[in-house]
Each structure stands twice: as structure tokens, then as C-alpha cells.
Write a protein that holds these residues in place. Sequence first.
Motif, short mmCIF file in Angstrom:
data_model
loop_
_atom_site.label_atom_id
_atom_site.label_comp_id
_atom_site.label_asym_id
_atom_site.label_seq_id
_atom_site.Cartn_x
_atom_site.Cartn_y
_atom_site.Cartn_z
N MET A 76 10.30 54.16 -31.80
CA MET A 76 8.88 54.24 -32.38
C MET A 76 9.08 54.02 -33.66
N LEU A 77 10.19 54.09 -34.27
CA LEU A 77 10.26 54.05 -35.88
C LEU A 77 10.74 52.58 -36.33
N GLY A 78 10.83 51.67 -35.37
CA GLY A 78 10.94 50.35 -36.04
C GLY A 78 12.21 49.85 -35.49
N SER A 79 13.07 50.39 -34.70
CA SER A 79 14.25 49.85 -34.39
C SER A 79 14.32 48.38 -33.70
N LYS A 80 13.04 48.09 -32.86
CA LYS A 80 12.83 46.80 -32.06
C LYS A 80 12.23 45.86 -33.13
N MET A 81 12.07 46.38 -34.49
CA MET A 81 11.66 45.05 -35.14
C MET A 81 12.79 44.46 -36.03
N GLY A 96 18.64 45.77 -36.03
CA GLY A 96 19.09 45.85 -34.76
C GLY A 96 20.22 46.99 -34.44
N GLN A 97 20.35 47.69 -35.41
CA GLN A 97 21.83 48.64 -35.19
C GLN A 97 21.20 50.25 -35.36
N ILE A 98 19.96 50.34 -35.21
CA ILE A 98 19.59 51.77 -35.46
C ILE A 98 20.13 52.67 -34.49
N CYS A 99 20.72 53.73 -35.04
CA CYS A 99 21.55 54.73 -34.05
C CYS A 99 21.28 56.12 -34.51
N GLY A 100 21.73 57.36 -33.80
CA GLY A 100 21.78 58.81 -34.26
C GLY A 100 22.03 59.51 -33.34
N ASN A 101 21.52 60.91 -33.66
CA ASN A 101 21.79 62.07 -32.70
C ASN A 101 20.77 62.84 -32.77
N MET A 102 20.74 64.05 -31.74
CA MET A 102 19.64 65.00 -31.57
C MET A 102 20.30 66.30 -32.58
N THR A 103 19.55 66.91 -33.33
CA THR A 103 20.00 68.24 -34.13
C THR A 103 19.21 69.35 -33.54
N SER A 104 19.38 70.40 -34.12
CA SER A 104 18.59 71.57 -33.90
C SER A 104 17.39 71.66 -34.77
N THR A 133 17.65 53.94 -45.21
CA THR A 133 18.86 53.91 -44.68
C THR A 133 19.08 55.12 -43.60
N SER A 134 18.18 56.12 -43.84
CA SER A 134 18.10 57.26 -42.49
C SER A 134 16.66 57.74 -42.48
N VAL A 176 15.75 64.78 -34.35
CA VAL A 176 16.47 63.46 -34.29
C VAL A 176 16.88 63.19 -35.71
N VAL A 177 18.02 62.71 -36.10
CA VAL A 177 18.40 61.97 -37.29
C VAL A 177 18.88 60.64 -36.85
N LEU A 178 18.28 59.54 -37.58
CA LEU A 178 18.60 58.20 -37.33
C LEU A 178 19.28 57.49 -38.53
N TYR A 179 19.92 56.54 -38.22
CA TYR A 179 20.56 55.54 -39.37
C TYR A 179 20.31 54.36 -39.11
N ARG A 180 20.32 53.41 -40.13
CA ARG A 180 20.03 52.13 -40.14
C ARG A 180 21.33 51.32 -39.45
N ASN A 181 22.49 51.70 -39.48
CA ASN A 181 23.53 51.25 -38.84
C ASN A 181 24.74 52.04 -38.79
#
Length: 540
Positions: free
Chosen positions: A182-187, A192-200, A337-338, A355-360
Amino acid sequence: MDSSVKSFLLDVRASANSFLSEYEPLVLVSAPLIALFVASMLHSALQVLHENGLKATLLGFFMSFVKLVPGVKSYIDAEKQKVVDKLQSGGKSVRESWRTELPSTGLGVGVIEQMKDEKRKDVAWQGKCSGAVYIGGNECEGHFSLINEACSMFAHTNPLHMDVFQSVVRFEAEVVAMTAAMLGSKMKSSGGQICGNMTSGGTESILLAVKSSRDYMKTTKGIKKPEMIIPESAHSAYDKAAQYYNIKLWRVPVNKEFQADVKAIRRYINRNTVLIVGSAPGFPHGIIDPIEELGQLASSFDICLHVDLCLGGFVLPFANKLGYPIPPFDFSVKGVTSISADVHKYGLAPKGTSVVLYRNHDLRKHQFVAVTEWSGGLYVSPTIAGSRPGGLIAGAWASMMSLGEEGYLENTKKIMEVSKRLQKGIEEIPELFVIGRPDMTVVALGSNVVDIFEVNDIMSSKGWHLNALQRPNSIHICLTLQHVPIIDDFLRDLTESVKTVKENPGPISGGLAPIYGAAGRMPDRGTVQELLVNYMDGTC
């Protein structure tokens, strides 16, 4: 050595010894130490002056001096306690009846009935709260019922045990991947390395992004005294992160449009800067910061840029598709970057999911904590919490899967339309004005005619729970699906409240307008901070 130079040095030595011979040895030894002490004090004073400004520094010194006067400190403490007592007055008598020990005999399933009784005592929140509950409808049916069932089905699970609870591990990975898409990872521009984790929640997502940025910049640029720069509209979670992670925080005033002032942020960047921040939108006024310009700034200085999408993450992508004029805000922007995005807000997931996401992966690796010298074995954890509630992760996955893109588009259309309706309604009340130009579903309102905090107190007496803001004094409402069917009721009550305050100016009995107003005007922010801490210390 040339004889003339040697002769010159001997003359200098003789003159120095002759001059110093007039002084006591103790003076000669202590003078450099005194000079060093004075220089250190001067350096500390200049540093405080640089960080706080002349006005705040002088005020701080003055207040510290005044409190040394006999009786003054005790008087100030007594006055602060009066304010704290007033803030706590509604809950003190209630807390006196709270249980402090285990029951001698357990209640068994009967505890459910007691919990239902307690729940009935909660205030009526349906449609009356700013934010808080984002799901529409009744909490015993529909989407509420769906996520409740999903949570209970996986309430016993913990993704820390990856080999056991493989289902919630998959759910988390898919929630992260779907949010990233939703936030651009497919662009292509995302890398092409967007990654992350779920948080509280949003605060933990921000804390992790700040921590990762700090450690990444220490590794790549050797920064050991980290600083970050944020607009004053940025969430208070950054202040928490600064305290937790020992980062110097610079809060920069926003521009006339209540957006991050890119030029002002630029002036604060130095060799210790690890992170700058933008919000989409900002919590106070619902206005999107110029993310593209901030991205260019971050790229030019090779520093990190975090975008707070906690409110907008599950609205802006869909508002964009619906044709609303939404400026770039996600990983399509170079320099970001995040990103933090809350699923438990407009994602309509159960509370405690973000969710927290990072560019790589190079960035995200600095989020993890790995321990190799523990007698309990090898340990690695991705987030602040070790054990995490798998039920909440499952509830978030169920929410996203049940609604799908079509559901989110439909919900976004409803709340964006009600936001426009609210703004139009406020503009039709002559005594009020909308703060800036809201981009989304948070609408702040102020007044140059009536005390807006008194208006808030009247609205509170009618059952509405709004947020009081400062700089400028205002209140806001964060619109949710709960507000869609009752927005006309809100505007009617708002119109009546403004009329009441205009005809009868002055605080109502038991209202908090005097406290809000005084806190906003009080130049000694240290005293305000102490008030907040004392209040919290007595309520939890």
C-alpha cells in the motif's frame, strides 16, 4: 638549533620565571584548575543557551533562584497540587474502591458477569470520541465481532516461538507485506527491499524507527552524539524516543500552513544529525508535511527520514485512488528511510497493532537485539516486546483480509466526505475557523471571539470527548466511521456550545478551560511538565 633562537628562548624562560616568582606556588597550581572550571561552566551555560534560547534560559535561572527563597517552593508545590487534585477529582473516589488483593476464592466463570457490570459503567463512546474507536457500528456484531473472534482464536499464541506458532508468524509477515504494498513497495523507486515488523502501536513503531536510525548512522557515519530534528507538530513519541535513546531533540516551529518548515529544519542539521521527521498527516491539525522536500533534504545530507503514517497509512493510499489531491508521502519518495502505520486506526484492527517499515534490510537489522552470552541460550528479538500477543496479529490479518481494497476504498470515501462536511459546517459558524487546510480526517478548530477551551468544556458536558491543542489554542476531532451517521449532531452541539460561551463567557464549574489556558500561557514549561508528571503519578 640556531644560537639566536636558543638565546631568545632562554631570555623568554628567564623573564617568565622572574615574573612567576612573585606568586605563591599554590596560586600557580590552582590558577589553571580554576580557569578550567570557569571555562567548563561557561561552556555549559552557552550550551544551555544554545539549546533553549535566551528567554527560556533566563526564565529557568530566575525560577531556580526564586525557589531558593524560603517558603516560595512550598507555596508553588501547594498550588501545583491544587491543579493536580482538580485534574484527578473525577477518579479519586472511584479508585478508593478498587481491589488491592486477590479474592480468597476465585470467581470462576462468574468473573465474566462482573466484567460486564464494569463495562456498563464506561462512558458512552459510540460516535462521541475523537479517534479512539475507528470501527463503525455496534461492538457486538459486524466487523467488531469478526476481529474479536480472530483475537480469541489465537489469544494463546506468541510469535516469539516461531517454530510452534507458524500461523501467526505467517499472519505478521503478510500484514507487513500488504501494508508495504500500500505504501510503495511495488514501485521501482522503493528499491524492492521494503521490510518491517508489527508492533504494539504507533509509539513503539516510532521508537523502533528512531533506534534503528540512530544505530545505522552510528555504524555508517560514526555519529556518537546523535541528534534528530522534528517539526513541533510531530507526535510526542519522538520526545519519548529522545529520552529513552539519549538523542538530542530539536523541535522546530511549523510554517504558516502548519506544515514542517523545511528551511528551518535545514538550519538545524549538523554533523551529529541522524534523523529528520515528517508526518502524513500530523496529529494536531491533520495536515501533511512536505515529504518530497524533506526527502530531498535527507538525501542531500545522507541522513534518515522517518514518515509518521500512523494516522494516514490506511487512508491516504485509498484517498489517492479516489482522486483526492494527496501529495507524495510514501516509499516512492526518495530519501524516506522508514515509515510507521497503525493498523488499529483506520485499518480497523484490534487495539495494539501497528507496522514499522524500512527501505532495506541494512536499516532494519539495527532494530533487532541479539544476545549471545546469556546462560539461557542464544536470544534474538525483533521488537521492544519479547513475547507478543498472537491474537492481535491474527486480528489485524483478519481485518485486512476481510475488508480488502474494496472495503478500505468504501470506508475512506465515507470518512473523507464527512471530513469535508465538518469543515464546511465549522466555516458556517462565524466565531470559529478551521486551522490550516486539513488533508485528511483530522479537523482542528480555533476562535478569535470565544475561549475555545470553554467551548470544549460545554461540548464535554454534552458527552463529546475532543482533544485540546496548543500553539495555537484549539481543539480537534479525529473523524472515524463512528461519526459518519452523527456529524450533524456534532455540528448542532458545536453551534449551541459556541452560542452558550459567547452569551456567558467564563469557565463553567468543574471545567478544565482555566487549566488548559494557564498551561498554554505559562512561560515556565518545567512547571507544566511537573504538573503532568504529578498527575500521571497519581492515576496509574
